[in-house]
Design a protein around this motif. Structure first.
Motif, mmCIF file in Angstrom:
data_model
loop_
_atom_site.group_PDB
_atom_site.id
_atom_site.type_symbol
_atom_site.label_atom_id
_atom_site.label_comp_id
_atom_site.label_asym_id
_atom_site.label_seq_id
_atom_site.Cartn_x
_atom_site.Cartn_y
_atom_site.Cartn_z
ATOM 1 N N ASN A 51 -40.825 33.676 18.488
ATOM 2 C CA ASN A 51 -40.593 32.274 18.169
ATOM 3 C C ASN A 51 -41.085 31.363 19.297
ATOM 4 O O ASN A 51 -41.597 31.828 20.317
ATOM 5 C CB ASN A 51 -39.098 32.026 17.894
ATOM 6 C CG ASN A 51 -38.214 32.530 19.022
ATOM 7 O OD1 ASN A 51 -38.578 32.480 20.193
ATOM 8 N ND2 ASN A 51 -37.034 33.033 18.670
ATOM 9 N N ALA A 92 -39.475 29.526 21.445
ATOM 10 C CA ALA A 92 -38.769 29.654 22.723
ATOM 11 C C ALA A 92 -39.339 30.805 23.541
ATOM 12 O O ALA A 92 -39.572 30.678 24.749
ATOM 13 C CB ALA A 92 -37.277 29.864 22.489
ATOM 14 N N ALA A 93 -39.587 31.935 22.899
ATOM 15 C CA ALA A 93 -40.141 33.097 23.594
ATOM 16 C C ALA A 93 -41.529 32.797 24.129
ATOM 17 O O ALA A 93 -41.870 33.159 25.263
ATOM 18 C CB ALA A 93 -40.188 34.295 22.649
ATOM 19 N N LEU A 133 -41.211 30.518 27.174
ATOM 20 C CA LEU A 133 -40.615 31.182 28.336
ATOM 21 C C LEU A 133 -41.468 32.342 28.852
ATOM 22 O O LEU A 133 -41.300 32.787 29.997
ATOM 23 C CB LEU A 133 -39.222 31.706 27.979
ATOM 24 C CG LEU A 133 -38.104 30.662 27.882
ATOM 25 C CD1 LEU A 133 -36.916 31.232 27.119
ATOM 26 C CD2 LEU A 133 -37.682 30.200 29.267
ATOM 27 N N TYR A 134 -42.362 32.822 28.026
ATOM 28 C CA TYR A 134 -43.146 34.024 28.363
ATOM 29 C C TYR A 134 -43.843 33.959 29.730
ATOM 30 O O TYR A 134 -43.744 34.930 30.510
ATOM 31 C CB TYR A 134 -44.155 34.291 27.249
ATOM 32 C CG TYR A 134 -45.120 35.409 27.537
ATOM 33 C CD1 TYR A 134 -44.710 36.739 27.506
ATOM 34 C CD2 TYR A 134 -46.450 35.135 27.840
ATOM 35 C CE1 TYR A 134 -45.606 37.770 27.766
ATOM 36 C CE2 TYR A 134 -47.351 36.155 28.107
ATOM 37 C CZ TYR A 134 -46.928 37.464 28.077
ATOM 38 O OH TYR A 134 -47.811 38.478 28.340
ATOM 39 N N LYS A 150 -34.109 38.939 20.896
ATOM 40 C CA LYS A 150 -34.396 37.752 21.715
ATOM 41 C C LYS A 150 -35.378 38.107 22.821
ATOM 42 O O LYS A 150 -35.156 37.804 23.995
ATOM 43 C CB LYS A 150 -33.100 37.185 22.310
ATOM 44 C CG LYS A 150 -32.197 36.512 21.286
ATOM 45 C CD LYS A 150 -31.029 35.812 21.969
ATOM 46 C CE LYS A 150 -30.185 35.051 20.968
ATOM 47 N NZ LYS A 150 -29.067 34.326 21.638
ATOM 48 N N GLN A 157 -36.495 35.832 25.836
ATOM 49 C CA GLN A 157 -35.535 34.722 25.831
ATOM 50 C C GLN A 157 -34.279 35.105 26.603
ATOM 51 O O GLN A 157 -33.443 34.261 26.875
ATOM 52 C CB GLN A 157 -35.161 34.358 24.392
ATOM 53 C CG GLN A 157 -36.340 33.894 23.558
ATOM 54 C CD GLN A 157 -36.090 34.112 22.080
ATOM 55 O OE1 GLN A 157 -35.420 33.294 21.440
ATOM 56 N NE2 GLN A 157 -36.590 35.198 21.529
ATOM 57 N N ASP A 179 -29.011 34.399 29.066
ATOM 58 C CA ASP A 179 -29.565 34.056 27.761
ATOM 59 C C ASP A 179 -30.187 32.675 27.882
ATOM 60 O O ASP A 179 -29.490 31.688 28.119
ATOM 61 C CB ASP A 179 -28.459 34.055 26.707
ATOM 62 C CG ASP A 179 -28.984 33.756 25.304
ATOM 63 O OD1 ASP A 179 -30.157 33.374 25.163
ATOM 64 O OD2 ASP A 179 -28.206 33.913 24.341
ATOM 65 N N SER A 195 -32.293 31.342 25.498
ATOM 66 C CA SER A 195 -32.859 30.990 24.197
ATOM 67 C C SER A 195 -32.695 29.521 23.841
ATOM 68 O O SER A 195 -33.446 29.000 23.011
ATOM 69 C CB SER A 195 -32.255 31.866 23.098
ATOM 70 O OG SER A 195 -30.846 31.766 23.071
ATOM 71 N N ASP A 196 -31.735 28.840 24.447
ATOM 72 C CA ASP A 196 -31.536 27.409 24.172
ATOM 73 C C ASP A 196 -32.071 26.528 25.293
ATOM 74 O O ASP A 196 -31.760 25.332 25.358
ATOM 75 C CB ASP A 196 -30.042 27.115 23.967
ATOM 76 C CG ASP A 196 -29.509 27.744 22.685
ATOM 77 O OD1 ASP A 196 -30.279 27.849 21.714
ATOM 78 O OD2 ASP A 196 -28.331 28.142 22.670
ATOM 79 N N THR A 197 -32.894 27.104 26.172
ATOM 80 C CA THR A 197 -33.456 26.341 27.286
ATOM 81 C C THR A 197 -34.398 25.254 26.776
ATOM 82 O O THR A 197 -35.175 25.479 25.840
ATOM 83 C CB THR A 197 -34.240 27.279 28.234
ATOM 84 O OG1 THR A 197 -33.345 28.267 28.735
ATOM 85 C CG2 THR A 197 -34.856 26.517 29.399
ATOM 86 N N LYS A 207 -37.625 22.985 26.500
ATOM 87 C CA LYS A 207 -39.029 23.371 26.614
ATOM 88 C C LYS A 207 -39.553 23.140 28.025
ATOM 89 O O LYS A 207 -39.411 22.060 28.594
ATOM 90 C CB LYS A 207 -39.877 22.592 25.616
ATOM 91 C CG LYS A 207 -41.350 22.989 25.618
ATOM 92 C CD LYS A 207 -42.123 22.221 24.554
ATOM 93 C CE LYS A 207 -43.596 22.582 24.577
ATOM 94 N NZ LYS A 207 -44.364 21.844 23.533
#
Length: 415
Positions: free
Chosen positions: A271, A273-274, A277-278, A297, A300, A338, A340-342, A344
């Protein structure tokens, strides 16, 4: 595994018409970007003016394919978008009687299901019957024999804008092989979801590998088409050969555009987010920390059995899944974060890596040799081990990034 929601992209394909003419080599002027309809700040472009990927602009390249035997470098992201979904580029061209003779598959394979680092084997596509030639494993560069029956190669793969994401390494070798055999390369460009920033250490030549082939930062801020022009312009191909390029540029795209990928570019980037963050979390691949492989996740979350569970309260247990048959720390409880809600990111975030190193059980066993290949330099590991702050580390990148920005300018196709 989490699934991406489809992002509706305007279909500009009115008719698939093959012109009754044949084209020769591509001129330099053909490499210029399509004229952009707006000169304003990209944030002011109307929201209903949707990004159109190169593959959708069939009227610009179908005539080029007429009378040619075509090879295609493709994976699951190589699609033409329609109002009701999408069709794979290979399937579309075959249905139009374009003479597609074989498909070349990058890391993760033609259908994008292989694990990272997993050997991708040659085979036959069950849908079209076309031979599939792997470009991941021992054979990373198309051979003279594999190109012997090909007049033109198409490259159409969705990238994510990180130096260690191996599709740009595959691009390098395809360009080199095409240049050596004097075969034109047609690139159908796609947006870079991390194209809104540039950051990270510049790769040093002595640390060149398949996860980093060129002296660029970790986040390079270019599309595949732009990157190809830079490979040519900087003469990075073997013996300074130049690849004969034609680039079909995206329309209504700028480097500030927000672009949500409708198809996973690889099994462990499920997704937005991933993908965002990658570039920051992939450094953990060079440590004893799990970066979410073996969970739903991926990229993430991060964690390890060796991180201080009084500081890292979040916990999870990696298990074998479609994206990771043998994930790091499989079956063990990992303590971490976690993310995942970071919000952008518009920068490379080293804080997770630094914090994990400071709070691991045995710092001498934190880094593995692969870290230097990912970083493209030994300095980053040394800086972290010596206790430098993120600000101090990033200050050491300033001059290199300045020089890179200047080098990059002539090759840009988009604002």
């Amino acid at each position: 595994m989490a699934q991406l929601s489809f992002y509706k992209i305007k279909n500009t394909v009115l008719l698939f018409v093959l012109a009754l003419i044949s084209c020769g080599n591509f001129s330099q002027t053909e490499q210029a970007a399509s004229k952009k309809p707006f000169e304003e700040n990209p944030k002011e472009i109307p929201q209903n003016l949707e990004i159109i990927v190169g593959a959708n602009l069939t009227e610009q390249y179908l005539s080029v394919l007429n009378g040619k035997q075509v090879g295609i470098v493709a994976n699951q992201t190589s699609v033409i978008f329609k109002e009701t979904g999408f069709t794979h580029l290979v399937d579309s061209l075959v249905s139009l009687n374009v003479d597609v003779v074989k498909v070349f598959a990058p890391e993760h394979g033609f259908r994008g299901t292989a694990d990272a680092g997993e050997l991708v084997k040659d085979g036959i596509d069950t849908k079209t019957g076309l031979p599939i030639i792997s470009l991941y494993g021992k054979n990373k560069k198309p051979s003279k024999e594999q190109l012997a029956d090909i007049d033109l190669v198409i490259f159409d793969i969705q990238d994510v804008g990180a130096r260690f994401y191996t599709y740009i390494s595959t691009l390098h070798y395809v360009m080199e092989a095409c240049a050596e055999q004097r075969i034109p390369l047609l690139i159908l460009d796609r947006p870079n979801p991390n194209g809104h920033y540039i950051d990270g250490p510049i790769l040093e030549p002595e640390h060149q590998s398949f996860v980093g082939m060129h002296p660029v930062p970790v986040v390079h801020g270019m599309t595949i088409g732009e990157y190809a022009q830079m490979i040519n312009g900087e003469k990075w191909l073997k013996n300074n050969v130049i690849c004969d390029l034609k680039i079909i540029s995206c329309e209504n795209y700028t480097h500030e555009s927000s672009y949500s990928l409708p198809i996973k570019p690889s099994p462990n980037l499920p997704n937005d987010a991933a993908i965002n963050l990658y570039p920051s979390l992939c450094f953990f691949e060079g440590t004893n920390v799990n970066a979410g492989r073996g969970t739903d996740k991926q990229f993430q979350v991060f964690g390890s059995p060796y991180l201080n569970n009084q500081i890292f309260k979040f916990q999870y247990t990696p298990e074998s899944n479609d994206g990771a048959k043998y994930p790091k720390h499989e079956g063990k409880v990992c303590y971490g974060m976690d993310l995942s809600d970071t919000k952008k990111l518009d920068r490379l975030d080293l804080s997770y890596l630094i914090q994990a190193f400071k709070n691991t059980a045995n710092q001498n066993q934190f880094f593995i040799d692969f870290f230097t290949k990912l970083a493209g330099t030994k300095k980053l590991q040394q800086q972290i081990e010596n206790g430098l702050t993120e600000e101090a580390i990033k200050a050491s990148w300033v001059e290199g990034l300045k020089d890179y920005r200047n080098m990059r300018k002539p090759y840009l196709l988009y604002d």
